[in-house]
Design a protein around this motif. Structure first.
Motif, PDB file in Angstrom:
ATOM      1  N   ALA A 164       0.825  -1.207   0.000  1.00  0.00           N
ATOM      2  CA  ALA A 164       0.000   0.000   0.000  1.00  0.00           C
ATOM      3  C   ALA A 164       0.859   1.258   0.000  1.00  0.00           C
ATOM      4  CB  ALA A 164      -0.929  -0.010   1.215  1.00  0.00           C
ATOM      5  N   VAL A 165       1.967   1.232   0.731  1.00  0.00           N
ATOM      6  CA  VAL A 165       2.866   2.396   0.792  1.00  0.00           C
ATOM      7  C   VAL A 165       3.477   2.671  -0.578  1.00  0.00           C
ATOM      8  CG1 VAL A 165       5.033   3.255   1.783  1.00  0.00           C
ATOM      9  CG2 VAL A 165       3.361   2.096   3.244  1.00  0.00           C
ATOM     10  N   ALA A 166       3.924   1.609  -1.261  1.00  0.00           N
ATOM     11  CA  ALA A 166       4.496   1.782  -2.599  1.00  0.00           C
ATOM     12  C   ALA A 166       3.442   2.275  -3.573  1.00  0.00           C
ATOM     13  CB  ALA A 166       5.090   0.465  -3.079  1.00  0.00           C
ATOM     14  N   ALA A 167       2.204   1.786  -3.440  1.00  0.00           N
ATOM     15  CA  ALA A 167       1.120   2.236  -4.321  1.00  0.00           C
ATOM     16  C   ALA A 167       0.817   3.706  -4.110  1.00  0.00           C
ATOM     17  CB  ALA A 167      -0.128   1.400  -4.069  1.00  0.00           C
ATOM     18  N   ALA A 215      -6.014 -10.122  -3.298  1.00  0.00           N
ATOM     19  CA  ALA A 215      -5.775  -8.752  -2.834  1.00  0.00           C
ATOM     20  C   ALA A 215      -6.439  -7.775  -3.793  1.00  0.00           C
ATOM     21  CB  ALA A 215      -4.280  -8.473  -2.739  1.00  0.00           C
ATOM     22  N   PHE A 216      -6.760  -6.602  -3.260  1.00  0.00           N
ATOM     23  CA  PHE A 216      -7.254  -5.521  -4.106  1.00  0.00           C
ATOM     24  C   PHE A 216      -6.588  -4.239  -3.660  1.00  0.00           C
ATOM     25  CE2 PHE A 216      -9.809  -2.348  -6.038  1.00  0.00           C
ATOM     26  CZ  PHE A 216     -10.347  -2.928  -7.177  1.00  0.00           C
ATOM     27  N   LEU A 217      -5.977  -3.546  -4.622  1.00  0.00           N
ATOM     28  CA  LEU A 217      -5.254  -2.303  -4.366  1.00  0.00           C
ATOM     29  C   LEU A 217      -6.031  -1.165  -5.003  1.00  0.00           C
ATOM     30  CD1 LEU A 217      -2.708  -0.793  -3.415  1.00  0.00           C
ATOM     31  CD2 LEU A 217      -1.617  -1.455  -5.559  1.00  0.00           C
ATOM     32  N   ALA A 218      -6.476  -0.213  -4.190  1.00  0.00           N
ATOM     33  CA  ALA A 218      -7.338   0.856  -4.694  1.00  0.00           C
ATOM     34  C   ALA A 218      -6.860   2.217  -4.215  1.00  0.00           C
ATOM     35  CB  ALA A 218      -8.779   0.633  -4.231  1.00  0.00           C
ATOM     36  N   GLY A 219      -7.234   3.250  -4.986  1.00  0.00           N
ATOM     37  CA  GLY A 219      -7.025   4.629  -4.592  1.00  0.00           C
ATOM     38  C   GLY A 219      -8.312   5.405  -4.827  1.00  0.00           C
ATOM     39  N   GLY A 269      -8.518   0.983  -9.195  1.00  0.00           N
ATOM     40  CA  GLY A 269      -7.833  -0.089  -8.492  1.00  0.00           C
ATOM     41  C   GLY A 269      -7.388  -1.228  -9.372  1.00  0.00           C
ATOM     42  N   LYS A 270      -6.751  -2.196  -8.722  1.00  0.00           N
ATOM     43  CA  LYS A 270      -6.223  -3.376  -9.414  1.00  0.00           C
ATOM     44  C   LYS A 270      -6.390  -4.600  -8.536  1.00  0.00           C
ATOM     45  CE  LYS A 270      -4.135  -5.647 -12.662  1.00  0.00           C
ATOM     46  NZ  LYS A 270      -4.908  -6.865 -12.265  1.00  0.00           N
ATOM     47  N   THR A 271      -6.918  -5.655  -9.123  1.00  0.00           N
ATOM     48  CA  THR A 271      -7.054  -6.928  -8.415  1.00  0.00           C
ATOM     49  C   THR A 271      -5.725  -7.679  -8.411  1.00  0.00           C
ATOM     50  OG1 THR A 271      -7.794  -7.936 -10.468  1.00  0.00           O
ATOM     51  CG2 THR A 271      -9.506  -7.248  -8.915  1.00  0.00           C
ATOM     52  N   GLY A 272      -5.617  -8.609  -7.471  1.00  0.00           N
ATOM     53  CA  GLY A 272      -4.467  -9.508  -7.442  1.00  0.00           C
ATOM     54  C   GLY A 272      -4.889 -10.863  -6.936  1.00  0.00           C
ATOM     55  N   THR A 273      -4.852 -11.873  -7.801  1.00  0.00           N
ATOM     56  CA  THR A 273      -5.194 -13.243  -7.410  1.00  0.00           C
ATOM     57  C   THR A 273      -3.958 -14.109  -7.600  1.00  0.00           C
ATOM     58  OG1 THR A 273      -7.493 -12.965  -8.110  1.00  0.00           O
ATOM     59  CG2 THR A 273      -6.691 -15.220  -7.831  1.00  0.00           C
ATOM     60  N   TYR A 329      -6.380   8.741  -0.559  1.00  0.00           N
ATOM     61  CA  TYR A 329      -6.227   7.524   0.238  1.00  0.00           C
ATOM     62  C   TYR A 329      -5.979   6.313  -0.646  1.00  0.00           C
ATOM     63  CZ  TYR A 329      -8.443  10.563   3.659  1.00  0.00           C
ATOM     64  OH  TYR A 329      -8.740  11.625   4.470  1.00  0.00           O
ATOM     65  N   VAL A 330      -5.172   5.410  -0.119  1.00  0.00           N
ATOM     66  CA  VAL A 330      -5.005   4.070  -0.680  1.00  0.00           C
ATOM     67  C   VAL A 330      -5.697   3.100   0.264  1.00  0.00           C
ATOM     68  CG1 VAL A 330      -3.341   2.199  -0.965  1.00  0.00           C
ATOM     69  CG2 VAL A 330      -2.920   4.388  -2.047  1.00  0.00           C
ATOM     70  N   VAL A 331      -6.477   2.207  -0.301  1.00  0.00           N
ATOM     71  CA  VAL A 331      -7.117   1.147   0.481  1.00  0.00           C
ATOM     72  C   VAL A 331      -6.680  -0.184  -0.121  1.00  0.00           C
ATOM     73  CG1 VAL A 331      -9.269   0.162   1.331  1.00  0.00           C
ATOM     74  CG2 VAL A 331      -9.107   2.623   0.920  1.00  0.00           C
ATOM     75  N   LEU A 332      -6.095  -1.046   0.693  1.00  0.00           N
ATOM     76  CA  LEU A 332      -5.672  -2.363   0.228  1.00  0.00           C
ATOM     77  C   LEU A 332      -6.338  -3.410   1.104  1.00  0.00           C
ATOM     78  CD1 LEU A 332      -2.303  -3.620  -1.006  1.00  0.00           C
ATOM     79  CD2 LEU A 332      -3.398  -4.871   0.836  1.00  0.00           C
ATOM     80  N   SER A 333      -6.937  -4.418   0.469  1.00  0.00           N
ATOM     81  CA  SER A 333      -7.571  -5.512   1.206  1.00  0.00           C
ATOM     82  C   SER A 333      -6.941  -6.840   0.806  1.00  0.00           C
ATOM     83  CB  SER A 333      -9.081  -5.555   0.930  1.00  0.00           C
ATOM     84  OG  SER A 333      -9.326  -5.922  -0.418  1.00  0.00           O
ATOM     85  N   ILE A 334      -6.979  -7.793   1.715  1.00  0.00           N
ATOM     86  CA  ILE A 334      -6.535  -9.161   1.420  1.00  0.00           C
ATOM     87  C   ILE A 334      -7.582 -10.137   1.930  1.00  0.00           C
ATOM     88  CG2 ILE A 334      -4.077  -8.569   1.532  1.00  0.00           C
ATOM     89  CD1 ILE A 334      -4.024  -9.944   4.311  1.00  0.00           C
TER      90      ILE A 334
END
Length: 581
Positions: free
Chosen positions: A426-429, A513-517, A492-496, A525-530
């Motif tokens: 999330a920090v890098a995103a 995972a899902f990486l969103a802004g 955002g971007k999915t990650g499977t 804000y960046v929101v990342l879920s796993i």
């Protein structure tokens, strides 16, 4: 008066002179003086022998159970209150009492145990009996009693028992922020989270110096917003249950300051009861698994979320631009492996399409354009391959191949072969979206000016602008639609990723995972879920779009207004509706 002093003085020097001139009294006085000096020497010698003998006796005695007193050395030591960014209480001290015994004064241990059992629930009879019969000077019997229990025990009238004041840490929110705040042991010393961080910053030294006893310490304010934290924790807990997952988690990060607004990982635990016993008296190991914070204390292969970093690398290196086209017609053979797309289009793809269709062939080709050394250097520059620097104790160290080969670079380009923590992902995103500045994460309040002072420019501003476009594109046209919240412009971007089990990839178990802004016109804000190893998801799907994506959607839907983001409908040139909360 003066005359009296003169007479006394003359008597002191009086001596009777004999006929031959000798003084009769002077010899007697010398003899008496020698006797008195001898008596004094004997007294001192006896005293020294007594003290020395007592010290020898103490040295030869068996060690008694006075180790129980160690907790009492800091029994009244205070810890500072911990508050969220808005001043809401996360942790505080409560004044308590603890019961102790002086076994040497206990008359009838059996009677004492029978009486105590009527007040203290789950009293261990055998252990209490052992302590009361130990013959020592001090033994703890029960820590942290309620005022009612103290009054009831005093009414029993058992000689040899007493109470000592102590502090007990209390967490009003229970499990809501357990992994961030952490917990303390029975002696009020930090074991995890920010509680442990406070001890590492000198609180232990103050306790040992006796400077924290009975004094009010300045509260410690965190960057956490307890309202948002409660939402995040509720959403991920529900997702773990609904999707029958092994675990789940999420983080909300301010892209301009690096402040962590919320972070939750489930399973978790109640810091008021950090461990518990089973009916047979053993420790519940399953419950203690909740101590494990998957967001910062564990590393995972983050799957296709890494494609965002690969495209940013190609754009920043000048190897590609948004108008470039990558040939994804056929799979790539490399080092004995075949790299292919999941539901590939089997045609040339534009860069937005590489992102939208999550093309493994496309990102592997871009990584090959940049080269192995450039790829490794770029991910290192973004902080994805080194241990993250933040206040939270126990941060995990990312893993990567010992030697990078072409096949390693290719697989890492789409999120396999290197593992990092979700938090530093999330920090890098955030650096991809905020103009290219890498800002270390913090759990303490930080202003934009303070953040700018420690920020490192890792991307060109144009690269960041291009990545904002790609995130927005995928949020509207690709897998990011599963996290879209009307009015909040989520990208955002999915990650499977296939989960690694016993060193092998399991084809039927995913780490999603899902990486969103958001909002993507000017990300704040960046929101990342796993979601770890889900068995099902929305509409029965197990991929990230059906599990991790909906988690982000629900977090933004419920907390976006609290975070100060205005809902907008229409376009900037033609706004149809603006909702200002």
């Amino acid at each position: 008066m003066i005359a009296l002093v003169i007479r006394l003085k003359s008597r002191a020097h009086f001596a009777v002179q004999s006929k031959n001139g000798a003084f009769i009294g002077s010899g007697r006085r010398r003899k008496d003086a020698r006797q008195r000096i001898g008596i004094l020497i004997a007294i001192f010698a006896v005293a020294f022998l007594a003290v020395g003998g007592r010290l020898i006796q103490y040295g030869l005695d068996e060690v008694t159970a006075t180790a129980s007193l160690q907790g009492d050395l800091s029994a009244m030591a205070s810890r500072p209150d911990i508050l969220d960014r808005n001043g809401l209480m996360l942790a505080t001290d409560l004044d308590m009492v603890s019961l102790y015994a002086e076994p040497r004064r206990i008359i009838d241990p059996d009677e004492a145990i029978e009486k105590l059992a009527t007040v203290i629930p789950n009293l261990d009879w055998s252990e209490t009996n052992r302590r009361l019969r130990s013959g020592t000077a001090f033994q703890w019997l029960r820590r942290h009693l309620t005022p009612r229990q103290q009054a009831d025990i005093m009414a029993l009238g058992i000689p040899g028992l007493g109470f000592r004041p102590e502090k007990r840490r209390f967490y009003p929110g229970g499990a809501i922020a357990s992994h961030i705040v952490g917990h303390v042991n029975i002696d009020n010393m930090g074991l995890a989270g920010m509680e442990r961080y406070l001890d590492q910053q000198g609180l232990i030294a103050l306790r040992e110096a006796g400077l924290t006893g009975g004094m009010a310490l300045e509260p410690v304010r965190l960057s956490i917003d307890l309202r948002v934290q409660a939402i995040v924790r509720d959403v991920v807990a529900k997702a773990m249950t609904d999707y029958q997952a092994e675990a789940a988690g999420a983080v909300v990060l301010d892209v301009e300051t690096g402040e962590v607004l919320a972070m939750a990982s489930v399973p978790d635990y109640d810091p008021n009861v950090p461990s518990r016993q089973l009916a047979d008296g053993s420790v519940d190991k399953e419950y203690e698994k909740g101590w494990f914070n998957r967001m910062s204390n564990a590393t995972f292969e983050m799957g296709s979320t890494f494609k965002a970093f690969t495209l940013a690398m190609g754009l920043d290196a000048g190897s590609i631009n948004l108008n470039s086209v990558i040939d994804a017609t056929r799979p790539i053979r490399m080092g004995g492996f075949t790299i292919k797309d999941f539901r590939g289009k089997r045609r040339p793809l534009s860069i937005p399409e590489v992102f939208q269709y999550s093309s493994n062939i496309g990102t592997a080709t871009i990584a090959d354009m940049v080269g192995i050394e450039g790829h490794q250097a770029f991910l290192t520059k973004l902080g994805l391959l080194t241990r993250m620097d933040t206040e939270m104790p126990g941060i995990a160290t990312p893993t990567q191949p010992r030697t990078w080969r072409k096949i390693n670079s290719a697989t890492i380009s789409y999120g396999h072969g290197a593992a990092t923590t979700p938090l530093q992902t999330a920090v890098a995103a955030a650096a991809l979206l905020n103009g290219g500045s890498l800002i270390s994460p913090t759990f303490m309040p930080r202003s934009r000016e303070q953040a700018a002072g420690g920020a490192v420019q890792v991307l060109a501003e144009k690269t960041s602008a291009d990545m904002r476009y790609l995130f927005t594109w995928n949020g509207l046209n690709g897998s990011g639609r599963s996290a879209q919240v009307p009015g909040f412009r989520v990208g955002g971007k999915t990650g499977t990723a296939d989960k690694v089990i016993n060193g092998r990839y399991a084809t039927n178990i995913n780490f999603n995972a899902f990486l969103a802004g958001f909002p993507m016109d000017k990300p704040r804000y960046v929101v990342l879920s796993i979601v770890d190893a889900p068995l099902t998801g929305e509409r029965g799907g197990r991929l990230a779009a059906y599990t991790a994506g909906p988690v982000v959607r629900e977090i933004i839907r419920r907390s976006g207004a609290m975070l100060g983001v205005q809902s907008r409908f229409g376009t900037e040139d033609d706004p149809q509706l603006l909702i200002d909360y």
